[in-house]
Design a protein around this motif. Structure first.
Motif, short mmCIF file in Angstrom:
data_model
loop_
_atom_site.label_atom_id
_atom_site.label_comp_id
_atom_site.label_asym_id
_atom_site.label_seq_id
_atom_site.Cartn_x
_atom_site.Cartn_y
_atom_site.Cartn_z
N ASP A 1 -87.94 -70.39 -92.15
CA ASP A 1 -87.20 -71.47 -91.48
C ASP A 1 -85.83 -71.66 -92.12
N ARG B 1 -83.57 -68.56 -91.27
CA ARG B 1 -83.14 -68.54 -89.87
C ARG B 1 -82.19 -69.68 -89.53
N GLY B 2 -82.06 -70.63 -90.45
CA GLY B 2 -81.21 -71.78 -90.19
C GLY B 2 -81.90 -72.92 -89.49
N ASP B 3 -83.21 -72.81 -89.32
CA ASP B 3 -83.96 -73.87 -88.66
C ASP B 3 -84.14 -75.09 -89.56
N MET B 4 -84.12 -74.87 -90.87
CA MET B 4 -84.29 -75.98 -91.80
C MET B 4 -83.30 -75.86 -92.94
N TYR C 1 -89.06 -82.04 -93.21
CA TYR C 1 -88.70 -80.95 -92.30
C TYR C 1 -88.65 -81.45 -90.87
N ARG D 1 -85.25 -81.65 -88.53
CA ARG D 1 -85.13 -81.03 -87.20
C ARG D 1 -84.72 -82.08 -86.16
N ARG E 1 -80.95 -83.25 -86.76
CA ARG E 1 -79.94 -82.24 -86.45
C ARG E 1 -79.83 -82.02 -84.94
N GLN E 2 -80.93 -82.14 -84.24
CA GLN E 2 -80.86 -81.98 -82.79
C GLN E 2 -80.20 -83.18 -82.10
#
Length: 552
Positions: free
Chosen positions: A450, A453-456, A520, A524, A527-528
């Motif tokens: 995560d 990949r830049g998801d977290m 986490y 998410r 950031r969204q």
């Protein structure tokens, strides 16, 4: 034609080499010389014999001269020391210490497995009665006898590494009050300091006193005969026994005097086949300098596992096979009271010392098995990886149960040049009493993936605060009231969506929970919604390890 192979030293490397040689070549003449009284014994069990966990000395014996002769047709000469090597004549001079007779033995191939000797610093009092190192069965016998005959109540252990901690535990089991004197500011030098802090906490809980960041200066004696350890800071610690566990040095005298090339770390230099600079001489075990599989640097790793594998590889090559040693990665475990303390691969401090900047770390605190099944206990894991390609570089773990299994999984991933994506997808055993559908090793890979990949996006408790730093605690109000990071504001995850307009606007918004999972989810979410949050890896649990964050 049959060949004659002489092996200098037994225990793990030499004994493994001898046994493998016989399995590969029934006709070879194989001879082991060992200057000690025991050719093959479990030296890792010595602290537990001293502590009484292993009751009988004979339990430490793996194989004796009779077993080697009867089962393998291998001649073993104990209490026989190899004095010198004549490479031109391909002979060695040996002395039988029982009668002081010197003789010359010829060889076709020579294997050096002399091991490593405990380091005894050149300080005053180092040879006083009651000051011991631990390497052999006679050493353990003498220590145990000293403890029993003098009814020792206090001990000082010099060194906080694997042997030092095992000795501290076993002495404590005997009712001895132990002080550990360690020159570094942490126990377990191979570990990063925040992970080692968990071990220090356990030691303190069990009554072991820690004198960290303070090296040995000298050892004295009182009028009553008690030993006194004087440290560099000027402090002194009285004791009925002193155990030196500062580390070991490779035994290279024979090799050096024979003109064999030594490496930059002081060990015998060997190639991947375990061959020295002389094509007829091989070397294995604690005395050799090999390559760190992760960093590519020369390394001395005095562990039984690598020694046994090296002995096997040397034997294969002597018999004409092309066997190669992949290198070491320092996979090791230590029991510290009821903790499993394990590591593999590179530590963060090693990578920083080498100037490596292409690495990231994550922390997690999973249960050893499914939480709904009785008896689940937590563990702390640290995974170090390369964000650019996902390669796993190292891991450290501390916990009551299940740490060894997860570090073993990660160790295998490292040896196979595996990635965090491999850990993420690894198919591992699952039943509720053994693990979870997502094993801690899987979780480590998933969290790291995560991040990569830049998801977290993550940050760490060690990252200095800035004027813009805001700590956002997303735990429940009750958890927050019980204790939180200084200056943190509480926005519980469950009501965070309804509070977005009130979340402090900051370019450095750091989110945390207890262990990182809710952090986490919150990261998410934020950031969204265009809020540039980062999750503090490992949550407040890691924060307390890194900074000692206490209750507000």
């Amino acid at each position: 034609m049959s060949k004659r192979v002489l092996i200098v030293g037994g225990v793990a490397g030499g004994a493994a080499c001898a046994a493998r040689l016989r399995r590969m070549d029934e006709n070879a003449e194989i001879v082991i010389f060992d200057r000690g009284s025991f050719v093959s014994f479990a030296n890792c069990g010595l602290p537990y014999f001293i502590g009484g966990v292993i009751e009988k000395e004979k339990s430490l014996l793996v194989a004796d001269e009779k077993l080697f002769k009867d089962r393998f047709n291998i001649d073993v000469h104990t209490e026989t020391e190899v004095l010198a090597i004549d490479r031109e004549k391909k002979t060695v001079s040996v002395i039988d210490r029982r009668n002081d007779r010197v003789r010359v033995e010829s060889y076709d191939d020579l294997v050096l497995s002399p091991g490593a000797s405990p380091f005894r610093p050149p300080v005053d009092g180092i040879d006083l009665p009651g000051v011991f190192s631990l390497r052999t069965i006679p050493d353990s016998r003498e220590i145990r006898q000293w403890l029993e005959e003098r009814e020792v109540k206090t001990a000082v252990v010099i060194g906080g590494g694997f042997i030092g901690l095992e000795m501290a535990e076993n002495l404590t089991h005997r009712g001895v009050q132990v002080t550990i004197v360690e020159m570094l500011d942490q126990v377990m030098p191979p570990f990063d300091v925040e992970m080692a802090s968990l071990v220090a906490e356990k030691l303190t809980q069990k009554g072991v006193q820690l004198a960290l960041g303070d090296g040995l200066k000298s050892i004295g004696q009182t009028d009553s005969g008690a030993l006194v350890v004087h440290t560099q800071s000027g402090k002194h610690h009285e004791a009925g026994i002193v155990i030196l566990a500062i580390g070991v040095r490779p035994e290279t005298r024979l090799a050096a005097e024979a003109g064999l090339v030594l490496g930059s770390r002081g060990g015998i230099r060997v190639d991947q086949h375990m061959r020295t600079s002389d094509p007829a001489i091989w070397a294995v075990g604690d005395a050799v300098e090999v390559t760190d599989y992760v960093t590519g640097q020369p390394a001395l790793v005095p562990l039984a596992g690598p020694a046994a594998r090296q002995g096997r590889i040397a034997a294969d090559n002597i018999c004409g096979r092309d066997a190669r040693f992949r290198g070491v990665q320092g996979t090791a475990i230590c029991g510290v009271f009821d903790l499993e303390v394990a590591c593999t691969g590179a530590s963060e401090k090693t990578l920083r010392r080498l100037g490596d900047t292409d690495f990231e770390k994550i922390y997690l605190h999973p249960n050893d098995h499914a939480g709904y099944f009785p008896g689940a206990t937590g563990m702390s894991l640290k995974l170090i990886f390369r964000p650019s390609d996902g390669r796993v570089l190292g891991a450290q773990g501390v916990g009551v149960k299940g740490v060894a299994r997860r570090i073993d999984v990660i160790a295998m991933a490292i040896q196979m040049a595996g990635t965090i994506y491999d850990l993420e997808e690894a198919e591992l055993c699952y039943a509720p009493q053994f693990g979870g559908a997502k094993d801690p090793a899987n979780f480590a890979g998933m969290i790291a993936a995560d991040v990569a990949r830049g998801d977290m996006p993550i940050t760490h408790w060690s990252e200095p605060a800035t004027p813009d730093t805001v700590l956002l605690d997303v735990r429940s109000p009750g958890e927050f009231a019980h204790g939180h990071a200084p200056g943190a504001v509480n926005y519980p995850l469950e009501s965070l969506r309804d509070s977005l307009d009130r979340v402090p606007a900051s370019p450095d918004l750091r989110v945390y929970c207890a262990v990182g999972q809710r952090g986490y989810v919150a990261t998410r979410l934020l950031r969204q919604h265009g809020i540039p949050a980062r999750n503090l890896s490992g949550g407040l649990t890691t924060g307390r390890q890194v900074l000692g964050v206490s209750k507000a």
